[in-house]
Design an enzyme around this catalytic site. Structure first.
Site, short mmCIF file in Angstrom:
data_model
loop_
_atom_site.label_atom_id
_atom_site.label_comp_id
_atom_site.label_asym_id
_atom_site.label_seq_id
_atom_site.Cartn_x
_atom_site.Cartn_y
_atom_site.Cartn_z
CG ASP B 198 -1.84 1.19 1.28
OD1 ASP B 198 -1.56 2.18 0.57
OD2 ASP B 198 -2.85 1.13 2.00
CG HIS B 199 1.04 4.35 -3.04
ND1 HIS B 199 -0.13 3.91 -3.61
CD2 HIS B 199 0.91 5.68 -2.89
CE1 HIS B 199 -0.93 4.95 -3.79
NE2 HIS B 199 -0.32 6.05 -3.36
CD GLU B 237 -8.09 10.55 -4.76
OE1 GLU B 237 -7.09 10.21 -5.39
OE2 GLU B 237 -9.15 9.91 -4.77
CG HIS B 261 -4.74 4.69 0.32
ND1 HIS B 261 -3.72 3.79 0.16
CD2 HIS B 261 -5.06 5.12 -0.92
CE1 HIS B 261 -3.44 3.68 -1.14
NE2 HIS B 261 -4.25 4.48 -1.80
#
Lengths: 370, 509
Positions: B198-199, B237, B261
């Site tokens: 999970d970046h 976002e 996230h």
């Protein structure tokens, strides 16, 4: 990166610098830059001791360029004890970095102190109240440090970290044995000459990151270090000696008697298993790049060899070559940025605490030249 | 830790982390992730001398590409997407280790060819049997690739090397599919070989949550139900679905953002101090948090969550279409593009403290943060009139775009009367450190090569997370359509009412 002054450099009353600095912060942003919101930030007090206005300007300019990475209060002391009379004057200025798009504009304070003659003796008393509370104090000697002088001792006593460049000390090889005693006294030392070796040490260590390669470390028989002589043709072996000292301290090598060795170019060290390591230091005539002396390292074992060498005239690349047993030889180009003064200084300012690796390497190097 | 720690020359070096020589095999090598993130990230690691000698990359994909063409496309993309640009001699040396293996993902012959290539690289480049497989494909291909890797014997390395696999999110689309995928993975790989990425966990500021909490002594004593009123976690976002309408129709915000996230941010905020900063110690504590979250029953989803879907509006002053007008989206779609959730972590530290999570597309700005809102002072000495409007203290950890930490507190306005105004004490990363953080993928790729799984998600955490999320998904299947909100606003009005009913309000970002 460009810096812009937040108000002009102004002469200040040395006893009331803080008050004058506060006034400077209230001045409008100088230059034709936008009146962006500015951030005052300070992660350390950085004291640099120089001799002469020209050097003071160079050092101040270098530090300002690092403002974005290490916002600090800079105190540049131009100390000339030999000049006549007795004077102590100060100037203060606030400078800001023009930020990259989207970044915060960081502004810092610079204080310049000029001391002449007996006025030099009053510098420590003037500096002490200017230290920013609760942040580290770093004292940098950009040129040859005046070892043993009262100014040297008293400023270092304020420091959490002292930055020197042993390559600039007169006859550094002869001073190796005494450096720690003179600078250290238990505090953290950064030696820019050691910093220049960091990428060479990293690349050397990288050869031995695999379990199979680690075993070759105890079988090294030959190490050759190629290094540049100084522009005037004189030979200074400080950096190659530090490099060999690092290997020796990490691998337990001890200085051995060597009747056939030429003291200037070769020596013998003994491994913990009793085996011998031949060390050769080969000087190459030519210009130094950013005071970097090392040009290449070659290490041999019975069944492997490792080599790092400059890639032609390219300043920011080296060729790293490995040959191990039956494996096909490997050769690759590796980025090795030019280690200029700013990068060296920035790297040292990131450090906290003593660098025991340096101290041990210095000790081993001292044993080799004793 | 890895074997490299046995190298005595590493001791005391400032650059500690260099993996053993290895080959990274990227499945989905022709895709966007490979070209925009993975290979530029690997190139940056190479440039920073963090990759070992002999490091190699094999691209595995269906397209009829050659080694040369693959390298050329990567060259162009590294030039465009690498944060350090591209230097020709370095690229040439780096590219010597890059090759391409054309195959469909279900063709055993392709895996046989891959095995032969890997063996050849072990011989030619000294990669020692060390392999890192990276699944950068659509999730539908994961099980097939894993099965084929096992069938070809590529799940274990010869010569004492290591084999690891990185699996991109989403790991499943609900509890059942996640468990089915987990079973498929564990048939072939041991959990210790699996790195679910999970970046978000590769971001510096996310990692700094742990440092902030556990390297400082003053925050932990107030980090609990006694002092904290509630926690707000926001991931906003400003973009829409950006041409990924098809994907989004199947995912929706809860799968795309919350399950991974936002849950990561929540666990790092709520977890107990681990016994050590070691992968399983940290992950044990994260799992405990997820398991301690009170499940939301299907019939209660409307009580604890709000769904929204953007309609036409603006982004940065420019008109943008509504979600249902986006390419690849069903004009009568009920997929959510916004969600707000109220969760409770039922343990001694957090009992009764609501955690409000919100995330959505086409919100007014890109902003991610965790805000800890503290309880008000017990006695309002200064609440003496209309001039004073005392606000609670808020500690905010900003994840993006302006990474930092700020503390809001009340202060007296200079003057003859006692007027009070909130002020903030700000720490900004770029003001104190001023250096560019590495890309999240660089850190995570390096960690996987080094065998450090601290920042990767473990099987039981994924399972616990889906156990929590799946009933919410199912509850909404039969629920009303998402509330509409105009693009460029902070979500549906019902979301504001959601907090106002508890006497709270969303932070203004």
């Amino acid at each position: 990166m460009t810096s812009i002054p937040l108000g002009e450099r102004q002469p200040v009353d040395i006893g009331a610098i803080e008050k004058d600095l506060a006034a400077l912060w209230k001045q409008p942003l100088g230059g034709d830059s936008q009146r962006a919101q500015i951030t005052r930030s300070c992660v350390m007090t950085l004291i640099a001791v120089v001799s002469g206005q020209r050097e003071a300007n160079e050092v101040t300019s270098a530090i300002i360029q690092m403002t974005d990475r290490f916002p600090n209060r800079t105190i540049v002391i131009d100390a000339q004890p030999e000049s006549g009379g007795e004077s102590l004057e100060a100037w203060a200025q606030v400078s800001c970095q023009v930020p990259a798009a989207g970044s915060t504009q960081i502004c810092c304070e610079q204080i310049a102190i000029e001391a002449r003659g007996a006025g030099v003796g009053r510098v420590p008393g003037a500096v002490l109240p200017l230290l920013v509370p609760d942040v580290p104090v770093v004292v940098w000697w950009p040129r040859s440090a005046p070892l043993g002088t009262p100014l040297f001792e008293r400023l270092n006593a304020m420091a959490d970290r002292v930055i020197i460049d042993s390559a600039l000390i007169d006859e550094p090889e002869g001073q190796i044995g005494g450096l720690l005693a003179k600078f250290g006294k238990g505090r953290a030392i950064s030696d820019l000459a050691w910093g220049r070796l960091t990428p060479w040490r990293e690349l050397t260590a990288q050869f031995f990151d695999t379990p199979s390669a680690v075993s070759h470390l105890s079988e090294i028989t030959d190490v050759a270090v190629h290094y540049r002589s100084r522009p005037d043709g004189t030979v200074d072996r400080l950096q190659p000696l530090l490099f060999i000292g690092w290997l020796a301290s990490k691998l337990g090598w001890r200085t051995a008697e060597c009747a056939e060795c030429n003291r200037d170019t070769s020596m013998k060290l003994q491994r913990p298993d009793g085996g011998m390591v031949r060390v050769s230091l080969a000087a190459i005539p030519g210009d130094l790049r950013h005071d970097e002396q090392i040009e290449g390292v070659v290490m041999h074992c019975d069944h492997a060899s490792y080599q790092i060498s400059r890639e032609g005239e390219r300043a920011d690349g080296v060729i790293v070559a490995t040959r191990e047993g039956e494996l096909a030889p490997l050769r690759r180009v590796v980025h090795l940025e030019q280690v200029d003064l700013l990068k060296l200084l920035a790297e040292e300012l990131r450090q906290f605490g003593r660098d025991l690796g340096y101290e041990q390497a210095l000790g081993a190097a001292a044993a080799m030249v004793a | 830790m890895t074997e490299s720690t046995t190298n005595p020359l590493r001791s005391g070096l400032r650059m500690q982390r260099t993996p053993e020589p290895c080959t990274v095999v990227i499945f989905g090598a022709t895709g966007d992730l490979t070209h925009r993130k993975l290979v530029p990230g690997l190139y940056n690691l190479y440039r920073e001398r963090l990759l070992p000698p002999g490091f190699s990359v094999i691209g595995f994909a269906r397209r009829e590409w050659t080694d040369e063409y693959f390298r050329q496309t990567l060259y162009d993309d590294v030039k465009e997407f690498s944060r350090s640009g591209l230097e020709e001699p370095l690229w040439q040396s780096f590219a010597e280790g890059i090759s391409y293996n054309r195959s469909s993902f279900d063709d055993p012959a392709g895996y046989q060819a891959l095995a032969e290539k890997l063996a050849a690289l072990d011989e030619q480049r000294g990669t020692g049997g060390n392999r890192l497989f990276y699944l950068a494909t659509p999730p539908e291909s994961y099980a097939t690739i894993i099965e084929q890797l096992g069938a070809a014997g590529l799940n274990h390395s010869p010569n004492g090397g290591w084999t690891r696999i990185i699996i991109e999110k989403p790991f499943g689309r609900d509890l059942n599919s996640a468990r089915a995928l987990d079973t498929a993975v564990h048939k072939v790989f041991d959990e210790s070989q699996v790195y679910r990425i999970d970046h978000y966990l590769g971001k510096e500021t996310v990692q700094n949550i742990l440092v902030f909490r556990f390297a400082n002594g003053i925050f932990e004593p107030v980090w609990n139900r006694r002092y904290v009123d509630h926690v707000q976690i926001t991931v906003g976002e400003s973009v829409g679905v950006e041409g990924r309408g098809n994907y989004y129709e199947h995912a929706g915000t809860i799968r795309d953002m919350v399950q991974n996230h936002l849950m990561q941010l929540l666990t790092l905020t709520a977890m107990e101090p681990p016994g050590s900063y070691e992968a399983n110690s940290v992950r044990d504590e994260k799992v405990k948090v997820v398991r301690a979250i009170r499940p939301i029953a299907r019939e209660d989803v409307a009580k604890y969550s709000i769904r929204g879907q953007y309609t036409a509006g603006t982004e940065g002053g420019k008109p943008v279409p509504g979600y249902r007008e986006e390419t690849g989206v069903d004009p009568s779609s009920n997929t959510e593009t916004y969600i707000a959730l109220q969760l409770f972590v039922e343990n001694w530290r957090w009992a009764g403290v609501p955690f409000y999570l919100r995330t959505g597309k086409r919100l007014p700005k890109r902003a991610s943060e965790i805000a800890i809102q503290f309880k008000s002072a017990p006695l309002m000495l200064f609440d003496q009139g209309p001039l004073n409007n005392i606000e609670p203290n808020v500690l905010t950890i900003k994840v993006q775009p302006d990474e930092g930490i700020s503390l809001k507190f009340e202060s007296k306005i200079p003057g003859q009367t006692t007027q009070i105004r909130p002020v903030t004490m700000d720490f900004r990363y770029n003001a104190s450190f001023g250096v560019a953080s590495p890309e999240a993928y660089e850190r995570l790729l390096l960690d996987a090569m080094l065998g450090d799984s601290t920042l990767f998600t473990r099987s039981d955490e994924v399972d616990a997370s889906w156990s929590l999320i799946t009933p919410i998904l199912e509850g909404w299947q039969n629920g009303p359509a998402p509330e509409p909100y105009e693009a460029g606003t902070w979500g549906p009005q019902a979301s504001d009412a959601f907090l106002e009913s508890a006497g709270r309000k969303w932070r203004k970002l």
